[in-house]
Each structure stands twice: as C-alpha cells, then as structure tokens.
Design an enzyme around this catalytic site. Structure first.
Site, PDB file in Angstrom:
ATOM      1  N   LYS A  13       0.826  -1.216   0.000  1.00 24.63           N
ATOM      2  CA  LYS A  13       0.000   0.000   0.000  1.00 24.63           C
ATOM      3  C   LYS A  13       0.859   1.265   0.000  1.00 24.63           C
ATOM      4  CE  LYS A  13      -1.988  -0.730   4.042  1.00 24.63           C
ATOM      5  NZ  LYS A  13      -1.443  -1.992   4.568  1.00 24.63           N
ATOM      6  N   ARG A  88      -8.458   1.346  10.093  1.00 25.71           N
ATOM      7  CA  ARG A  88      -8.129  -0.062  10.335  1.00 25.71           C
ATOM      8  C   ARG A  88      -9.187  -0.754  11.172  1.00 25.71           C
ATOM      9  NH1 ARG A  88      -2.152   0.566   9.656  1.00 25.71           N
ATOM     10  NH2 ARG A  88      -1.151  -1.456   9.816  1.00 25.71           N
ATOM     11  N   ARG A 127      12.147  -7.437   5.084  1.00 25.47           N
ATOM     12  CA  ARG A 127      12.186  -5.983   4.889  1.00 25.47           C
ATOM     13  C   ARG A 127      13.216  -5.334   5.807  1.00 25.47           C
ATOM     14  NH1 ARG A 127       6.606  -2.706   4.875  1.00 25.47           N
ATOM     15  NH2 ARG A 127       6.494  -3.193   7.086  1.00 25.47           N
ATOM     16  N   ARG A 160      12.455  -3.348  11.297  1.00 24.20           N
ATOM     17  CA  ARG A 160      11.423  -2.792  12.188  1.00 24.20           C
ATOM     18  C   ARG A 160      11.077  -3.831  13.242  1.00 24.20           C
ATOM     19  NH1 ARG A 160       6.720  -0.371   8.369  1.00 24.20           N
ATOM     20  NH2 ARG A 160       5.439  -1.328   9.977  1.00 24.20           N
TER      21      ARG A 160
END
Ligand code: AMP
Length: 218
Positions: A13, A88, A127, A160
């Site tokens: 997204k 959300r 990632r 992260r």
C-alpha cells in the site's frame, strides 16, 4: 481525489501510495509513518503508541482518529489525499466518514490490495529500512547495493521491531479480526476496487491507475 488504501500489512500500500501521490499531486497520510515518527521523537503520542506499534497491536482508535482529524484539517490536503493504513477498524471508518461529512466531503474510492499470507510473511520478514531517510529494502528482492548500509545515505539498515516473526503473526491476526470487516463496510457503499498486490510494482501501479480512472468493482 480522496482515497483509502486498504489491505494487510506488507501488501505494498505504502509503495503504491507514494507513486500515486507524485502522479496526482496529492499527499499520502500514513498513520504507521506518523506513529513511528512520534515514537522516534518520543512525543507524548509516541510514548503512548510505542508498545502497541512494537508488538504489532493497534493503537487505540481515539488516538489515531485524533491524529487523522488533525492532519485532514491541514490546507495541504484540500486537493485530496491517500490514506495509507487508516482506517483499520469500523469505528475508525465511521469517524472518517463523519470528519469528511463535516466538511461536505466524501471518499472517492477505496482500493483493497490482496496478497497471499505466505508472500506477506516473506516480504515483511525480509524488509529492512533506513532509520535516517526511511528508504525501504528487502534482503532478497530489493537488497541495498551497499549491503547492510543504506544506498542513499549510508546509514546502517534496521529491521522494524514489528517486522519480526512474532509481531508479523500478531499483525496478520489483528488485520483479520479488526480490519478485514472494512471490506464489507466499503463494498456496501460501492466504493471498493480490488487489486492483485502480488504482481510487480509497475503492474500493480498500472492496474491501480486504471481502477482510479474507471472504477472496477468486480
Ligand atoms: P503500518 O506501517 O501501517 O503497518 O503501521 C504500523 C503500526 O502502527 C501498526 O501495526 C499499528 O501498531 C500502528 N497503526 C498504524 N495505523 C493504525 C491505525 N489506523 N489504527 C491503529 N494502529 C495503527
């Protein structure tokens, strides 16, 4: 153009929102980015959000709704916006509709990006991001040419905390329980378009632009 990008974490997204923002000269509002920035800067919002974000749980609705309400009041969003990662939950979606209605506005389109669970786990667990310039890499699919350092600014890349296995599991569960009901919510309002997010970034973008020009609700 007022858009919402919906989908589980890792469906792309944010990447697509960045591209649409440039093309249509509107801003992306990413609640995830705003919350991470607040956590980094140790603001009162960041201190409240930190534990939720680190563990992959949702930050309370009242906090996020307040944040988005404040952002939408900014004149730089008068032309439109792309909401990435908000709403959300159903209460967040209802609050958004209310905030827009107060200004005589409504959403133009909600895009639902779909990617399989296996692919999401692969994307998120590999990632890496740059804590300084926010560039995003993937150890396998998009590695930095400078190894563990950011190609753009030379900073050491980090994973992260919520891209670690346990938090990924929590985020996917939270998505199914709290965010997936929004598909039905927006489908009923005939605002939803579906996109296959598993294709190459440029292919997804091509299909996205088509969906924005001629909405495909099938
Ligand atoms: P994201 O970068 O969109 O995956 O968001 C990272 C984290 O920020 C999420 O796992 C949540 O902890 C928090 N967050 C982002 N957007 C929201 C939202 N709309 N409601 C509640 N928490 C959010």
């Amino acid at each position: 153009m007022r858009l919402v990008f919906l989908g589980a974490p890792g469906v792309g997204k944010g990447t697509q929102a960045d591209k649409v923002a440039v093309q249509y000269r509107i801003h992306k509002i990413s609640t995830g980015d705003l919350l991470r920035e607040a956590v980094r800067n140790k603001t009162p919002l960041g201190l409240e959000a930190k534990e939720h974000v680190d563990q992959g749980r949702l930050v309370p609705d009242s906090v996020v709704i307040g944040l988005v309400r404040e952002k939408l009041a900014d004149p730089s969003h008068a032309n439109g916006f792309i909401l990435d990662g908000f709403p959300r939950t159903v209460p967040q979606a209802e609050a958004l509709a209310k905030v827009l209605a107060e200004r005589g506005l409504q959403l133009d389109r909600v895009i639902n990006f779909k990617v399989s669970r296996e692919e999401i786990v692969e994307r998120l667990s590999g990632r890496r991001s740059c804590p300084k310039c926010q560039a995003i890499y993937h150890v396998q699919f998009a590695p930095s040419k400078r190894g563990d350092l950011c190609e753009r600014c030379g900073e050491a890349l980090v994973q992260r905390s919520d891209d670690q296995r346990e938090a990924i599991g929590t985020r996917l569960r939270v998505y199914e329980e709290q965010t997936a009901p929004l598909i039905n919510f927006y489908e009923k309002q005939r605002l939803l378009s579906y996109l296959n997010g598993a294709e190459a970034v440029e292919t997804v973008y091509h299909n996205l632009v088509k969906a924005l020009v001629v909405p495909q609700t099938a």
